[in-house]
Design a protein around this motif. Sequence first.
Motif, mmCIF file in Angstrom:
data_model
loop_
_atom_site.group_PDB
_atom_site.id
_atom_site.type_symbol
_atom_site.label_atom_id
_atom_site.label_comp_id
_atom_site.label_asym_id
_atom_site.label_seq_id
_atom_site.Cartn_x
_atom_site.Cartn_y
_atom_site.Cartn_z
ATOM 1 N N ARG A 10 -2.990 -13.291 -0.799
ATOM 2 C CA ARG A 10 -2.341 -12.991 0.013
ATOM 3 C C ARG A 10 -1.372 -13.276 0.597
ATOM 4 O O ARG A 10 -0.861 -14.199 1.186
ATOM 5 C CB ARG A 10 -3.412 -13.309 1.415
ATOM 6 N N HIS A 37 -5.956 -9.185 -1.291
ATOM 7 C CA HIS A 37 -5.426 -9.126 -0.460
ATOM 8 C C HIS A 37 -6.911 -8.647 0.574
ATOM 9 O O HIS A 37 -7.543 -7.691 -0.233
ATOM 10 C CB HIS A 37 -4.486 -7.876 0.025
ATOM 11 N N ASP A 39 -6.847 -5.976 3.026
ATOM 12 C CA ASP A 39 -6.930 -4.948 3.018
ATOM 13 C C ASP A 39 -6.257 -4.228 1.587
ATOM 14 O O ASP A 39 -5.644 -4.714 1.504
ATOM 15 C CB ASP A 39 -5.793 -4.954 4.397
ATOM 16 N N ASN A 41 -5.768 -1.968 0.962
ATOM 17 C CA ASN A 41 -4.559 -0.567 1.349
ATOM 18 C C ASN A 41 -3.285 -1.375 2.080
ATOM 19 O O ASN A 41 -1.812 -1.010 1.913
ATOM 20 C CB ASN A 41 -5.134 0.265 2.223
ATOM 21 N N HIS A 42 -2.962 -2.500 1.946
ATOM 22 C CA HIS A 42 -1.796 -3.422 2.133
ATOM 23 C C HIS A 42 -0.708 -3.012 0.718
ATOM 24 O O HIS A 42 -1.010 -3.203 -0.014
ATOM 25 C CB HIS A 42 -2.229 -4.601 2.074
ATOM 26 N N THR A 53 -10.163 -6.879 -3.709
ATOM 27 C CA THR A 53 -10.214 -7.576 -2.150
ATOM 28 C C THR A 53 -10.625 -9.036 -2.404
ATOM 29 O O THR A 53 -11.087 -9.085 -2.553
ATOM 30 C CB THR A 53 -11.387 -6.560 -1.326
#
Length: 351
Positions: A10, A37, A39, A41-42, A53
Motif C-alpha cells: 500500500r 492496495h 482499494d 481502483n486506487h 486487493t
Amino acid sequence: MKKVNIYFNRWFSVAFHYMNLIRNNEDGVPVQIFATHPDINHMSLQGADVAGTEPALEGIEYVHFCVDFCRRNEIDIFIPRLHMLDIALHAALFDAIGTKLLVCRDLDLLETIMDKGKFYESVAGKGIMTIPDYHVVRTAEQFREAYQDLAAKGHRVCFKPTETEGGLGFRIIDNGRSPLKELFGHVTPLISFDEAYHILSTVPSFPDLMVMELLEGFEYSIDCLADENGKLLAAVPRRKAGGRLRLMEHIPELEDIALKVAETYRIPFNFNIQMKYSGDTPKLLEINPRMSGGLHISCLSGINFPYLAVKSALGGEVQPAEFAHDVLASHVEQPLIMKINGQSVIPDAVN
C-alpha cells in the motif's frame, strides 16, 4: 534477460510515477511490477502490471500476507511503505524466500527516525544540523508550559504528533484568528491556544505531541539516494516555487547536510530530509526513510532515484550522480481510462 519482479504494498498515488520510472530505466532492464492496495481502483495500482486487493491486517499477520504474496509471485524486490517497521523486523522471512527488501534494516534507527521526538534528541547529540526549539508533551499542562516557553522566546508556535506522515495533525497556534470568517472560507490548520488547550484537557494524557517554533522560510525536501551500505550517491534539494512550480537547485549547505546525515545514520536506498529555513538557518523538520511524495519531480533533474535504488539492491554498480543544472518544473493531471464496460483495462488482477 529475465524480468525483475518488483512489489509495492500500500503506497501513495505517486507510486504510479515510481513504477513508470523503474519500468523506463536507462539500462533497459525488463521489470514486472506488482502492487496491492485495499482499494483495487486506487491510482497507485494503475502503474502496475499486476494488481491485487490488500487485506486489513496488522503486525505479524500483515507480514505473513506480504511474505506469501512475494513467494507466490516470485518477487525479487519488495518496496514497502505500509507497516514498514513490522516488515523490517521480520526481514529474515523475506531473505528466506529470496526477496530483497528496499528498507532500512537498522531497527533501532528506523524506530528513532519514525518518532520525531526521539530523532530530534538523536540529532541534537550529534551536531550535524540545527533543530528547531521544541518540547514533546503528553498532557494539557505540559502543552501550556511548552507554548508559554516558546512564545516567551519570540516564536510563533505550531504542533504535530511525533508519529505521523505528511501534514496529518499539524496545527499552527494563532490567537488572532476569526472563527466566523474561517467558517465561510477555506479550511485552515490555524487554532487558538485556548481551543487547543481545551481539547487536550478533555483527557488525562494523549499521544506525544511535538510543540515547536514555527519555521517560516523556504521549505526544502532533499531527496537522497544511497547504496545498500548507506553511502550517499545523490542528493537533490527541491522546494515549492509558487503554485505548482517546483525548483530543484544546488544549495551547498543542504547538500552538505545530506552528506552528514548519510555518514552518520547510513540510511540505505531512498530517503528524504525535510528542512525549513528560519532566517538564514536551515532547520530540520523530519527525515523519511523511504521515497518521498515528490520524488518523481526530483527525477526531472536527470537522476532516476527509484530505479537506481533497485539496481543497487540487485547488486548492480551505481556511481555517484549529480544534477548539472537547476531545474524548474511543474505538473498537469493525466487522464487515464481504468475500465471499459466494467472491465479493467490495466493492470491484471491477482488474488
